[in-house]
Design a protein around this motif. Structure first.
Motif, mmCIF file in Angstrom:
data_model
loop_
_atom_site.group_PDB
_atom_site.id
_atom_site.type_symbol
_atom_site.label_atom_id
_atom_site.label_comp_id
_atom_site.label_asym_id
_atom_site.label_seq_id
_atom_site.Cartn_x
_atom_site.Cartn_y
_atom_site.Cartn_z
ATOM 1 N N ARG A 25 94.824 44.670 34.788
ATOM 2 C CA ARG A 25 95.485 43.460 34.276
ATOM 3 C C ARG A 25 95.288 42.334 35.284
ATOM 4 O O ARG A 25 94.891 42.586 36.424
ATOM 5 C CB ARG A 25 96.990 43.720 34.076
ATOM 6 N N VAL A 70 99.811 61.043 27.391
ATOM 7 C CA VAL A 70 100.313 61.177 28.766
ATOM 8 C C VAL A 70 101.638 60.419 28.888
ATOM 9 O O VAL A 70 101.649 59.185 28.893
ATOM 10 C CB VAL A 70 99.273 60.631 29.781
ATOM 11 N N MET A 85 107.759 49.518 37.899
ATOM 12 C CA MET A 85 107.401 50.335 36.740
ATOM 13 C C MET A 85 105.936 50.185 36.326
ATOM 14 O O MET A 85 105.426 50.989 35.553
ATOM 15 C CB MET A 85 108.305 49.978 35.546
ATOM 16 N N ALA A 86 105.247 49.157 36.839
ATOM 17 C CA ALA A 86 103.832 48.994 36.503
ATOM 18 C C ALA A 86 102.938 49.638 37.561
ATOM 19 O O ALA A 86 101.741 49.390 37.608
ATOM 20 C CB ALA A 86 103.506 47.512 36.361
ATOM 21 N N THR A 87 103.538 50.430 38.448
ATOM 22 C CA THR A 87 102.788 51.009 39.562
ATOM 23 C C THR A 87 102.577 52.498 39.345
ATOM 24 O O THR A 87 103.475 53.223 38.910
ATOM 25 C CB THR A 87 103.565 50.819 40.886
ATOM 26 N N ALA A 106 103.898 59.680 26.794
ATOM 27 C CA ALA A 106 103.860 58.540 25.881
ATOM 28 C C ALA A 106 104.119 58.944 24.429
ATOM 29 O O ALA A 106 104.665 60.013 24.156
ATOM 30 C CB ALA A 106 102.529 57.815 26.049
ATOM 31 N N TYR A 111 103.732 59.053 37.937
ATOM 32 C CA TYR A 111 103.980 58.055 36.890
ATOM 33 C C TYR A 111 105.471 57.694 36.932
ATOM 34 O O TYR A 111 106.296 58.473 37.416
ATOM 35 C CB TYR A 111 103.646 58.616 35.508
ATOM 36 N N ASN A 112 105.808 56.536 36.345
ATOM 37 C CA ASN A 112 107.216 56.083 36.288
ATOM 38 C C ASN A 112 107.886 56.234 37.656
ATOM 39 O O ASN A 112 108.938 56.870 37.781
ATOM 40 C CB ASN A 112 107.996 56.902 35.242
ATOM 41 N N ASP A 135 96.801 56.464 27.876
ATOM 42 C CA ASP A 135 96.531 57.521 26.903
ATOM 43 C C ASP A 135 97.844 57.855 26.189
ATOM 44 O O ASP A 135 98.879 58.002 26.857
ATOM 45 C CB ASP A 135 95.994 58.771 27.611
ATOM 46 N N ALA A 146 99.533 47.567 38.033
ATOM 47 C CA ALA A 146 98.958 46.777 36.927
ATOM 48 C C ALA A 146 97.435 46.869 36.898
ATOM 49 O O ALA A 146 96.754 45.858 36.741
ATOM 50 C CB ALA A 146 99.430 45.320 37.016
ATOM 51 N N VAL A 147 96.945 48.065 37.041
ATOM 52 C CA VAL A 147 95.481 48.256 37.063
ATOM 53 C C VAL A 147 94.876 47.739 35.755
ATOM 54 O O VAL A 147 95.376 48.025 34.667
ATOM 55 C CB VAL A 147 95.135 49.756 37.241
ATOM 56 N N GLY A 186 100.336 52.433 25.808
ATOM 57 C CA GLY A 186 99.484 52.037 26.925
ATOM 58 C C GLY A 186 98.755 53.263 27.462
ATOM 59 O O GLY A 186 99.220 54.394 27.294
ATOM 60 N N THR A 237 93.920 56.861 30.882
ATOM 61 C CA THR A 237 95.271 56.876 31.453
ATOM 62 C C THR A 237 95.291 56.177 32.821
ATOM 63 O O THR A 237 94.258 56.106 33.517
ATOM 64 C CB THR A 237 95.795 58.323 31.550
ATOM 65 N N ALA A 238 96.464 55.680 33.224
ATOM 66 C CA ALA A 238 96.605 54.889 34.460
ATOM 67 C C ALA A 238 96.028 55.614 35.676
ATOM 68 O O ALA A 238 95.375 55.002 36.525
ATOM 69 C CB ALA A 238 98.080 54.580 34.687
ATOM 70 N N ALA A 278 98.937 51.710 43.094
ATOM 71 C CA ALA A 278 98.052 50.989 42.164
ATOM 72 C C ALA A 278 98.924 50.294 41.131
ATOM 73 O O ALA A 278 99.538 50.952 40.286
ATOM 74 C CB ALA A 278 97.105 51.961 41.489
ATOM 75 N N PRO A 295 94.631 51.024 30.119
ATOM 76 C CA PRO A 295 95.589 50.416 31.040
ATOM 77 C C PRO A 295 95.728 48.900 30.889
ATOM 78 O O PRO A 295 96.716 48.340 31.361
ATOM 79 C CB PRO A 295 95.051 50.771 32.425
HETATM 80 N N1 SAH Z 1 100.618 56.580 28.629
HETATM 81 C C1 SAH Z 1 100.529 55.874 29.874
HETATM 82 C C2 SAH Z 1 101.630 56.240 30.837
HETATM 83 C C3 SAH Z 1 103.026 55.905 30.339
HETATM 84 S S1 SAH Z 1 104.259 56.185 31.558
HETATM 85 C C4 SAH Z 1 99.155 56.142 30.513
HETATM 86 O O1 SAH Z 1 98.464 57.060 30.069
HETATM 87 O O2 SAH Z 1 98.795 55.452 31.466
HETATM 88 C C5 SAH Z 1 104.346 54.577 32.305
HETATM 89 C C6 SAH Z 1 103.846 54.618 33.717
HETATM 90 O O3 SAH Z 1 102.413 54.645 33.703
HETATM 91 C C7 SAH Z 1 104.179 53.412 34.580
HETATM 92 O O4 SAH Z 1 105.483 53.502 35.141
HETATM 93 C C8 SAH Z 1 103.104 53.490 35.647
HETATM 94 O O5 SAH Z 1 103.425 54.496 36.583
HETATM 95 C C9 SAH Z 1 101.905 53.976 34.841
HETATM 96 N N2 SAH Z 1 101.027 52.882 34.369
HETATM 97 C C10 SAH Z 1 100.807 52.527 33.086
HETATM 98 N N3 SAH Z 1 99.904 51.512 33.030
HETATM 99 C C11 SAH Z 1 99.558 51.243 34.318
HETATM 100 C C12 SAH Z 1 98.653 50.315 34.924
HETATM 101 N N4 SAH Z 1 97.919 49.448 34.205
HETATM 102 N N5 SAH Z 1 98.544 50.323 36.283
HETATM 103 C C13 SAH Z 1 99.263 51.195 37.028
HETATM 104 N N6 SAH Z 1 100.123 52.098 36.491
HETATM 105 C C14 SAH Z 1 100.267 52.106 35.165
#
Ligand code: SAH
Length: 263
Positions: free
Chosen positions: A200, A85, A222-224, A87, A164-165, A82, A197-198, A80, A115-116, A195, A12
């Motif tokens: 970061r 997931v 989108m970072a949530t 991705a 996600y997303n 996994d 930008a976990v 980012g 993964t996030a 959660a 993440p």
């Molecule tokens: N492959 C990534 C997910 C990609 S989809 C993974 O496994 O984490 C993108 C979504 O993942 C974002 O919209 C958000 O919902 C989530 N995401 C990715 N990184 C993140 C993080 N650091 N903190 C919180 N959510 C995150």
């Protein structure tokens, strides 16, 4: 010469959440392919070429990576979290399935990452201690009716749900709609985790009762990663420290009875 392609999960955000195996794949690569902000996390090195691209061109990016590997390069495609997931791993296999049959001779490896959902869960306690599922709220690749149908099914079955997303400028209302559906199935005090930008520097974690989460939907981006608790997910309050969110491993009542009682 037959090249190779590794699809690497960067985790993440924090460098120390990158697995040693993922780091080794990055170190071995002659070419790095990925969304620009992910490539920025990897230090430049002589003899290693970065091929950055925009977020929305996954298939073109995957084909580019496969072509480079077919030329004999050692390619790492970065994602980012996994890579499997929501991705790049699935995008690479989609391109492989539809593309040049010669690509099937390549050595292709997937290196997992945190993964996030798992990073967010670890930060707040153990919300995924019972049965859970993950749903992407993006309707770029699937109709919104499918998202709604899946949400209804897992809400009725009392899963913890990782979203996600959750929201974007082009998709401003979907998270609110998903949380409104949850209100119809889950108790008002059910914890909902936002959660952001976990891992970061700008990380931000909030836990709200479901009754307040709908109004807070617009604060997500989108970072949530949003997590909706099951009916058994609860808080352990602690003096002077953030409450722990957890879902017990045991289930004592039928989820069907719970949802039927509320709808
Ligand atoms: N492959 C990534 C997910 C990609 S989809 C993974 O496994 O984490 C993108 C979504 O993942 C974002 O919209 C958000 O919902 C989530 N995401 C990715 N990184 C993140 C993080 N650091 N903190 C919180 N959510 C995150």
């Amino acid at each position: 010469m037959v090249g190779s392609l590794t699809i690497v999960g960067l985790g993440p955000g924090e460098a120390h959440w990158l697995t040693p195996a993922a780091q080794a794949a990055l170190d071995a690569a002659s070419d790095l392919v990925g969304y620009e902000p992910y490539l920025d996390r990897i230090p430049a090195r002589a003899g290693r070429t970065k091929h950055g691209s925009d977020n929305r061109v996954e298939i073109a990016r995957a084909e580019h990576a496969l072509r480079l590997a077919a030329e004999g390069r050692t390619v790492a495609v970065v994602s980012g979290g996994d890579p499997g997931v929501f991705a790049m791993a699935a995008a690479v296999f989609e391109a492989l399935e539809a593309g040049d049959p010669a690509w099937r001779a390549l050595t292709i490896t997937v290196e997992p990452g945190i993964t996030a959902m798992l990073a967010a869960a670890a930060k707040v306690g153990a919300p995924l201690g019972g049965d859970f599922c993950a749903i992407s709220l993006s309707d770029n690749l699937k109709p919104w009716e499918v998202v709604t149908m899946r949400l209804e099914a897992v809400l009725a079955a009392d899963f913890v749900i990782a979203l996600y997303n959750p929201i974007s400028k082009a998709r401003p209302w979907q998270l609110g709609a998903a949380l409104e559906l949850a209100v119809r199935h889950r108790p008002a005090e059910t914890p909902v985790i936002f959660a952001r930008a976990v891992g970061r520097p700008d990380e931000n974690l909030r836990v709200l009762p479901l009754s307040q989460a709908v109004a807070a939907a617009a604060s997500a981006d989108m970072a949530t990663l949003v997590m909706i608790g099951a009916s058994s997910t609860r808080l352990i309050e602690r003096p002077g420290q953030a409450a722990i969110v957890y879902t017990p491993r045991s289930v004592t009542k039928s989820p069907c009875a719970t949802s039927q009682g509320r709808t």
